[in-house]
Design an enzyme around this catalytic site. Structure first.
Site, PDB file in Angstrom:
ATOM      1  CG  ASP A  36      -8.254  -3.146  -5.055  1.00 49.70           C
ATOM      2  OD1 ASP A  36      -7.439  -2.848  -4.567  1.00 49.70           O
ATOM      3  OD2 ASP A  36      -9.064  -4.104  -5.610  1.00 49.70           O
ATOM      4  CE1 TYR A  61      -4.277  -1.471   0.170  1.00 47.25           C
ATOM      5  CE2 TYR A  61      -3.178  -2.976   2.502  1.00 47.25           C
ATOM      6  CZ  TYR A  61      -4.698  -2.119   1.148  1.00 47.25           C
ATOM      7  OH  TYR A  61      -5.232  -3.639   1.013  1.00 47.25           O
ATOM      8  CG  HIS A  80      -9.489  -4.969  -1.253  1.00 46.05           C
ATOM      9  ND1 HIS A  80      -8.137  -4.601  -1.937  1.00 46.05           N
ATOM     10  CD2 HIS A  80      -9.057  -5.218  -0.051  1.00 46.05           C
ATOM     11  CE1 HIS A  80      -7.513  -3.918  -0.777  1.00 46.05           C
ATOM     12  NE2 HIS A  80      -7.591  -4.119   0.368  1.00 46.05           N
TER      13      HIS A  80
END
Length: 560
Positions: A344, A316, A436
């Site tokens: 995403d 991330y 996700h």
């Protein structure tokens, strides 16, 4: 369907935390170090940065995951404390205001008054645990990358007297129904782990792991996508050999599956991702580690069963790019083999079961003295751990990544053929199709839909870079269907988190179940090796009308 959230906890906690009678200076006798061993000081200071900054992750949990505090503070009086350097918990509890905020983590007392004011997640999250023991909040959700936010030396006040800490009660005493544990030998398929884990996990942990976004339509559709595709088996083939070996980005693995980067594994087992690493190594498969892993990255890597064990990293990108650059350097130095950037999650998904669970526990436990500050979104674990993610991430950042690593780069969270085409043109090494796990945008397409789009519109992508996917995979048949459509490997997150409730043995059991099912599927299809799989072995007509025939671009988008 989501199981009902655990009943409200009922404790006789006062509505307001008593204000302290006298102000104790932060440079009181409890804050001096003359009576402590230097080695203890060094270890604590090393830990301090992680403890303080990790409150950014733990703040949203307003009660411990596995144990709840019982009743009023039962701490003995101050004179019962053992040893000059120990601080009675009754003293810690007095420092419970924004102007004087002490917190206990793993038996160590920290003054976070000044740190709270510069805390990137906001001071309120730290103030919620002022004057309390936050270990139950901190330990299960302690991701790496937070230790860079160190505390100054004076923030460490000393060690709390363990004999004065509040008593705890069991899950059963806290109001959660105890159910018969399903024995590992009873589990013969990965879906069996779902119910087994639900019985073992607390309601809060189960809500976080199992929940999907809003109406959970995409969560359900992920499973249905696999089941909508049928096989077209070949018969009369010698299938004595069913070889499941393959490579991922040039690294050998015994199965075409990998452990998806699902964070917060310590909610399932105290050793968290370290046990996932041991299980993966024992079975010779690849683990992709999450930036939100609850164990430090060096600890996970050191849990490998051999020096050659392969790890990939999910990244991330932090709002503070220097933090991400430091993490990338660590990834390079520790010998991980690839970096997959999540694309995403510009904003955390709305996972209502997770949010609702937190709200109920917070109100019932009165952990902040009966006056809880919460916003209208709720505040589950999922949203609290995602606040650092940079919403400005864009295509130009692929070049930024290239400046900081020579490792293969993949994009995780591609959901359309248009973005897959652009990623391939930009030269990424891998495209990871994912929504996700149904936890981000509800109504987004299952990865299998996107894989079908690629096959129909731009199949050359499958030759330019490796394609991976996850979301809803529970069976060996699911894996083989994805491979028939050109996927290189399939990831699974929740099943391995659930299996972790049984420790390393559970993780190995889950992997071996998949090995047996994949081999069985190959034999029943009339296939000896993975490279013999292809679209000719599938009937996808039930989904064909749901897949685009050509790319679709907005006016402001530039077609490739």
């Amino acid at each position: 369907m989501m199981n009902s959230i655990r009943p409200a906890l009922r404790f006789s906690i006062p509505r307001t935390v008593p204000r302290r009678v006298s102000q104790v200076s932060r440079k009181s006798s409890y804050g001096t170090s003359s009576g402590r061993d230097a080695s203890v000081r060094t270890r604590v200071l090393q830990f301090g940065g992680a403890a303080a900054a990790s409150l950014a992750i733990g703040y949203a949990l307003t009660s411990p995951i596995r144990l709840e505090e019982a009743g009023d503070d039962p701490a003995p009086s101050k004179h019962l404390a053992v040893g000059r350097a120990l601080i009675p918990f009754s003293e810690v509890n007095k420092h419970n205001t924004p102007e004087d905020c002490w917190v206990v983590i793993d038996g160590k007392v920290y003054d976070l008054t000044e740190f709270a004011e510069i805390h990137p997640g906001g001071a309120g999250h730290i103030h919620r645990v002022a004057g309390r023991d936050a270990s139950g909040i901190f330990n299960p959700i302690h991701p790496p990358g937070t230790i860079e936010n160190g505390l100054d030396e004076e923030s460490f006040k000393g060690l709390v007297d363990p004999m004065t800490l509040p008593q705890t009660v069991s899950k059963e005493q806290s109001g959660e129904k105890e159910e018969r544990k399903i024995e590992l030998a009873e589990i013969i398929g990965l879906p069996d782990f779902d119910e087994a884990a639900r019985r073992l996990l607390t309601g809060k942990a189960w809500a976080y792991m199992s929940s999907g976004a809003t109406d959970q339509f995409t969560l359900d559709l992920n499973r249905k996508a696999f089941n909508s595709i049928l096989f077209r088996p070949r018969i009369m083939v010698d299938v004595d050999i069913a070889d499941t070996r393959t490579t991922m980005l040039g690294h050998e693995t015994s199965l075409p599956i990998f452990i998806s980067p699902a964070g917060m594994a310590k909610l399932a087992h105290p050793e968290g991702e370290c046990l996932l690493a041991k299980g993966a190594g024992q079975c010779d498969i690849i683990q992709m580690i999450s930036t939100n892993a609850s164990a430090p990255l060096p600890d996970i890597i050191s849990s490998a069963t051999s020096p050659s064990q392969t790890f990939f990293m999910q990244l991330y990108v932090d709002r503070n790019r220097e933090k991400s650059e430091a993490l990338i350097k660590k990834i390079n130095d520790l010998g991980l083999k690839a970096i997959f950037v999540t694309v995403d999650a510009a904003a955390p998904g709305k996972r209502e079961a997770d949010e609702r669970s937190r709200a109920e526990v917070e109100v019932a436990s009165g952990i902040s003295g009966g006056k809880i500050s919460s916003d209208n979104k709720g505040g589950g674990i999922g949203r609290s751990v995602g606040g650092f993610i940079d919403p400005k991430l864009s295509w130009k950042d692929v070049a930024w990544l290239r400046k900081h690593t020579t490792l293969p780069i993949g994009l995780k969270g591609v959901q359309t053929v248009e973005d897959a085409m652009r990623a391939a043109e930009m030269g990424v090494d891998a495209i990871y199709l994912s929504n996700h796990g149904g936890r981000a945008l509800d109504g987004s397409p299952p990865a299998m839909y996107t894989l079908l789009e690629i096959n129909r519109i731009c199949p050359q992508i499958l030759k330019k870079c490796e394609v991976y996917l996850d979301g809803g995979c529970r069976r060996g048949t699911d894996v083989v269907k994805a491979l028939c459509l050109g996927a290189k490997g399939v990831g699974m997150g929740r099943p391995f988190l659930y299996s972790l409730t049984y420790g390393e043995e559970g993780v190995v059991h889950a992997i071996e179940i998949m090995r047996d099912e994949i081999q069985t599927t190959l034999r029943l299809l009339g296939v000896n090796r993975l490279d013999q799989l292809g679209p000719h072995l599938l009937n996808t007509r039930a989904l064909d009308n749901l897949v685009f025939d050509q790319p679709s671009f907005a006016p402001h988008e530039k077609p490739l």
